[in-house]
Design an enzyme around this catalytic site. Structure first.
Site, mmCIF file in Angstrom:
data_model
loop_
_atom_site.group_PDB
_atom_site.id
_atom_site.type_symbol
_atom_site.label_atom_id
_atom_site.label_comp_id
_atom_site.label_asym_id
_atom_site.label_seq_id
_atom_site.Cartn_x
_atom_site.Cartn_y
_atom_site.Cartn_z
ATOM 1 N N HIS A 249 -3.029 -13.600 9.217
ATOM 2 C CA HIS A 249 -4.440 -13.350 8.955
ATOM 3 C C HIS A 249 -5.225 -14.517 9.571
ATOM 4 C CE1 HIS A 249 -8.065 -13.175 6.332
ATOM 5 N NE2 HIS A 249 -7.734 -11.924 6.089
ATOM 6 N N LYS B 83 -7.192 -10.041 -5.417
ATOM 7 C CA LYS B 83 -6.238 -9.027 -4.960
ATOM 8 C C LYS B 83 -5.222 -8.669 -6.040
ATOM 9 C CE LYS B 83 -6.947 -9.849 -0.133
ATOM 10 N NZ LYS B 83 -6.503 -10.262 1.155
ATOM 11 N N GLN C 14 -1.154 -11.216 0.097
ATOM 12 C CA GLN C 14 -0.857 -9.785 0.097
ATOM 13 C C GLN C 14 0.406 -9.462 -0.703
ATOM 14 O OE1 GLN C 14 -2.804 -6.922 0.444
ATOM 15 N NE2 GLN C 14 -3.537 -8.338 2.005
ATOM 16 N N CYS D 45 -9.196 -8.765 9.880
ATOM 17 C CA CYS D 45 -9.118 -10.223 10.041
ATOM 18 C C CYS D 45 -7.767 -10.639 10.614
ATOM 19 C CB CYS D 45 -9.384 -10.949 8.727
ATOM 20 S SG CYS D 45 -11.059 -10.725 8.150
ATOM 21 N N ASP E 94 1.805 -17.818 2.702
ATOM 22 C CA ASP E 94 0.549 -17.154 2.360
ATOM 23 C C ASP E 94 0.900 -15.868 1.612
ATOM 24 O OD1 ASP E 94 -1.726 -15.612 2.272
ATOM 25 O OD2 ASP E 94 -2.029 -15.541 4.443
#
Lengths: 419, 147
Positions: A136, A239, A216, A377, A213
């Site tokens: 991202h 999220k 997600q 993104c 990261d």
């Protein structure tokens, strides 16, 4: 657990249970364009259950005050409510110590914090930072800025046609020059679940620390930072059905202890004179200023909510939806799925003939179906496939097989208009 | 929310499938590239202006149905017009797609079919990208972004 939970080992959330869960989310009581809302943009942000909304409401309505400094009861209650969330995050990620949990604005700020406070002092001309080709923008741009400043180089391990990391290529790019590795757990544009445990082990052979990261992946997968053996992990509250403007950086305590502050201000100091300041221990060292108190409380309620359902059950349910949607979309003439990795989470990027994803998004919206259209993104991912944008459906715990059917039927309208 | 057909009128669908003047103009006196960072749409406008009149105009690029149709309709509307007329038409068109009280004036001709986008604020920039790019070309700026 670092991979998608296999269906056969866990009970899937039954459709009936999903209908009950949907009732927890006030937004689903409202029609969209006179139709039942089919919300398939969970990779961008998830809807909020009543429990989260109520927790924020109670914080402001019943016990709000600034934290840590007040000697009065309201401040103590606020402080307790805020600090208790560290334990919830630690348990969610299977961390070792509450002090490893730093509250930030979101995954983006977490990455910037690590870039500034951990990596920057270690970086010089000729050094390298390694990322993958499916990051991202939030896991590209902070490193570019840092490289520009220090003369270091950003190295990218490219992805395969299926949208997977080539682990051998990734390994080959680790050298004595590599000073940091930052990799995405689950790709927001492709849905790929990366073999981060293997990649972390490879980086550690070179003595290089790794940030994962997880924007997600939490709570679409069960995450275990001890098993992954990562050095930093981050995710965003919004999220995981919590509020926006709050997120988490989890870091190994020994690393956090040796890191310099990210921002200077109140809360993050031990002692201040005009000549110099002594900094507080982690995590306060990285939480300058009054934090997002109600946001952290809301995040705690969101963690309670997903843990009560069970992250493995959520993963199993979303994986079942992914398989169903992959099969159904595959039957739609002209649909091409972008990102066909073997291990995927509940994200499907697709194209439909030559129809622009924004036109798909507008037509679907009028059918009550919210999807994302654009570059997500992740423009380098789009460049990799030579496309400007994709349409993307992404699942949450409240999605149903019926949602997928509505999506597929709505695509017929797209065909009627544009093909 | 209005009906889908109020936005995607037949004329728009037709110009999207069969864009007019989708070509380069060589030689050209003016050119600009337009970019919408929100969706990644790109358009290049080339014109040859002779004695203050737009003798030829063409566009190329990649975009959604609204931006493709808008560019196509724009080039059709502007061929043979003066530069001043083009600017005036841009102002009228901009009002049409952004102001609730604007109504399709006869002077707008076919481009009035894009009036429906004003009910879709996220899509207004799709409709105006070609026009902003035209404006940049006439002002002799190379690039414009709708940001």
């Amino acid at each position: 657990m670092s991979t998608v939970t296999p269906m056969q080992t866990h009970d899937a959330v039954t459709p009936l249970a999903v209908e009950r869960l949907r009732a927890d989310f006030p937004i689903f009581a409202r029609p969209m364009n006179g139709k039942r809302l089919v919300f398939l943009d969970n990779a961008a942000s998830a809807q909020k259950p009543e429990a989260v909304i109520r927790a924020i409401d109670e914080c402001y309505g019943e016990y709000y005050a600034n934290i840590h400094r007040g000697v009065y009861q309201l401040s103590q209650r606020s402080t307790q409510a805020y600090e208790a969330v560290r334990g919830k995050v630690r348990a969610l990620l299977n961390g070792a110590d509450d002090r490893e949990v730093v509250f930030v604005r979101g995954a983006t700020e977490a990455i910037n914090l690590v870039a500034h406070s951990y990596v920057r002092p270690r970086l010089g001309p000729g050094d390298e930072i390694l990322i993958t080709g499916m990051e991202h923008h939030s896991n590209i741009v902070p490193w570019q800025l840092l490289c520009e400043e220090t003369g270091a180089t950003l190295v990218v391990s490219p992805i395969t046609d299926k949208g997977e990391v080539d682990v051998e290529d990734f390994r080959s790019r680790l050298t004595a020059r590599t000073k940091f590795v930052s990799i995405v757990h689950v790709s927001n544009a492709l849905g790929t679940v990366n073999p981060v445990q293997e990649m972390i082990a490879a980086a550690h052979e070179f003595g290089v620390a790794v940030l994962v990261d997880g924007a997600q992946s939490v709570p679409h997968l069960s995450v275990d930072v001890a098993e992954l053996d990562c050095d930093f992990y981050c995710f965003s509250g919004h999220k995981i059905y919590g509020p926006s403007g709050v997120g988490v950086l989890w870091g190994r305590l020994d690393l956090l202890r040796e890191m310099r502050p990210y921002q200077g201000g109140g809360e993050m100091i031990r002692y201040v004179t005009f000549e110099r300041s002594e900094f507080a221990e982690p995590p306060q060292r990285f939480e300058a200023g009054t934090p997002n108190i109600a946001g952290v409380v809301g995040l705690g309620a969101a963690i309670d909510y997903v843990c009560a359902i069970g992250t493995e059950r959520i993963a199993a349910h979303e994986h079942a939806l992914l398989e169903y949607a992959t099969a159904r979309l595959g039957e739609v003439e002209g649909v091409r799925i972008i990102g066909t990795a073997t291990a995927k989470a509940g994200v499907i990027s697709f194209l439909m003939g030559r129809v622009h994803p924004h036109d798909i998004g507008t037509v679907l919206d009028l059918e009550g179906v919210a999807i994302r259209a654009g570059h997500h993104c992740a423009q380098p991912v789009m460049q990799r496939y030579g496309i400007p944008a994709t349409a993307r459906a992404s699942f949450g715990l409240y999605n149903t097989y019926d949602d997928v059917d509505v999506l597929v039927r709505a695509l017929d309208k797209v065909r009627e208009l544009f093909i | 929310m209005s009906d889908l057909r109020d936005l995607y009128q037949e004329v728009i669908l037709d110009h999207n499938k069969h864009p007019r003047n989708f070509r380069s103009v060589e030689p050209h006196s003016h050119q600009a590239n337009g970019y919408n960072p929100l969706c990644g749409d790109r358009v290049t406008i080339q014109l040859s202006v002779e004695g203050g009149v737009i003798a030829q105009i063409g566009f190329q690029g990649d975009g959604c149905a609204i931006s493709t149709a808008s560019a196509s309709l724009m080039t059709e509307a502007l061929e043979g017009r003066t530069v001043e007329e083009a600017q005036a038409l841009f102002d009228r068109f901009h009002d049409l797609v952004t102001r609730d009280d604007a109504y399709p004036e006869a002077a707008l001709g076919k481009i009035a079919v894009l009036a429906g986008v004003r009910d879709y604020p996220m899509r207004v920039k799709c409709a105006t990208l070609a026009w902003h790019t035209l404006h940049a070309a006439l002002a002799e700026k190379d690039e414009v972004s709708t940001e």
